[in-house]
Design a protein around this motif. Sequence first.
Motif: not given
Length: 489
Positions: A54, A144, A179, A202, A335
């Motif tokens: 986490c 995707p 991410g 990105s 991911g």
Amino acid sequence: MNREPSILIIGAGFAGLGMALELQRHGLSNFTILEKAADLGGVWRENTYPGAACDVPSPLYSWSFEPKSDWPRRFSHQADIHGYMRDVAEKHRLPEKIEFGVEVTEAEFDERNGIWRVRTADGNTHLADILIPAVGQLSRPAMPNLPGIDSFTGAAFHSAEWDHSVDLTGKRVACIGTGASAIQYIPAIQPQVRHLTLFQRSAAWVLPKFDTEYTALHHTLFERLPVTRLAERFAIWSFFEVLALALTDIPAMKAPVIAIADRHRLKQVPDAALRAKLTPDYAAGCKRGLFSNEYFPALAQPNVHVETTAIEAVTPTGIRTADGVEHPVDVIVYGTGFKGTEFLAPMHIYGLGGRKLTDQWTPEGARAYLGMSVPEFPNLFMMYGPNTNVGSGSIIYMLESQARYIRQVAQYLSGKSGRYLSARAEAEQSWDDWLQKRLKDTPWNFCSSWYRNASGRITNNWPGATVLFRWKTRSFDPSDYEEQRADRR
Ligand code: NAP
């Protein structure tokens, strides 16, 4: 009549369990949790990818009323968090209130009887006065839409469905996505694989992670001197509240955070060409900011290549990028995140007059009064509903605010059999106007992310500090609701 309302909670993750604990703590026990899986835990049961942890420290990412003094480290790993959920649930005998392996497919409000009819995949129907979907925002993996995706002949899986039977040792692995999940499993698998290609659309904004292993001394202090544990929780909470303010109310506060992220990148990525690739080209905070001390060093290893050319197609043997280059790989890890804006899907929910919730939310997207209640959908209260996700902070703090509010509703409806409450359309509209005004100036408008849906509406994030949400939801006010009585009860 002094009957407690019957309550059905859907989902046994942090939201559903927290709701149940809140009810139980206030003497309300007429509830059942329906859980589609065979175990509790929600995303902490599902996400078992290497390095899963986490990125919010455990002293804050835990129930305030169930503190744990002996977390092994500040930023806990998945197994420890899942273990904590199990321990707390067992301590409060929640498993006996959970029906496992029961998947809700449809719920329909029967207005003549003032009751929810909840249908499950096994063909059964459950009845409840109050329905509390607690299914999370991040439980449905998104794959995707890449040409040829099914043609790949090697192993391929989504990060939330990690295939542990695939041994990555000595393999060529493609990782798609940068991410919060990827940033954790990439450093975990990089030493094991022969070659890792990260397909980056990105670059991520990455901050140093203030992690630490807790020693026996920490554990003793936290146990014997609870003020030390509380002080740490408070410090962490304050830190995340400051970051939340930087995202929303006080943008000027973003400057030092950006400076820290830039310095972190500079320090950890000595190679200027690689550093350029890893430098985000969008507003800080637009996508979730990430914490890691291992991600950049892993990407700088000789067996890693960061590919920034767009993916054109998946082929039987690898991935082809838009420049025509074939990247042969043995395994593909997606991911690529979750269907976060499709609230409550794939369940079908019908309210007054048979109105379907997804129709009510089309085309703009999901919205709800206080993130919990939708006009014309009586006695339906969502946990982790629209605009309750945090850009910074602990979702458990937000969920506790929602649980307190919904528990007050349940108390209000006690002894009022057959009464039902729907949020007033005016109350919901003014709530949404207020939200939209605050959302307008947030960085979430300036890139694409799972916080926004196809229409551009920010459906997921709460625009403010978590304490503001606590304040807004502190007490249930019946005048925000239309109260009706069922004909037949
Ligand atoms: P995510 O943040 O939605 O990231 C998905 C990634 O996949 C993005 O980098 C995205 O690129 C990329 N992607 C998607 N489709 C693509 C395509 N067709 N081609 C190339 N790249 C593609 O998903 P996530 O990492 O699973 O995290 C989701 C959320 O889960 C987080 O924001 C967080 O709230 C939660 N989470 C929390 C923790 C924690 O520690 N608490 C850990 C993991 C996850 P773009 O950015 O360009 O769209």
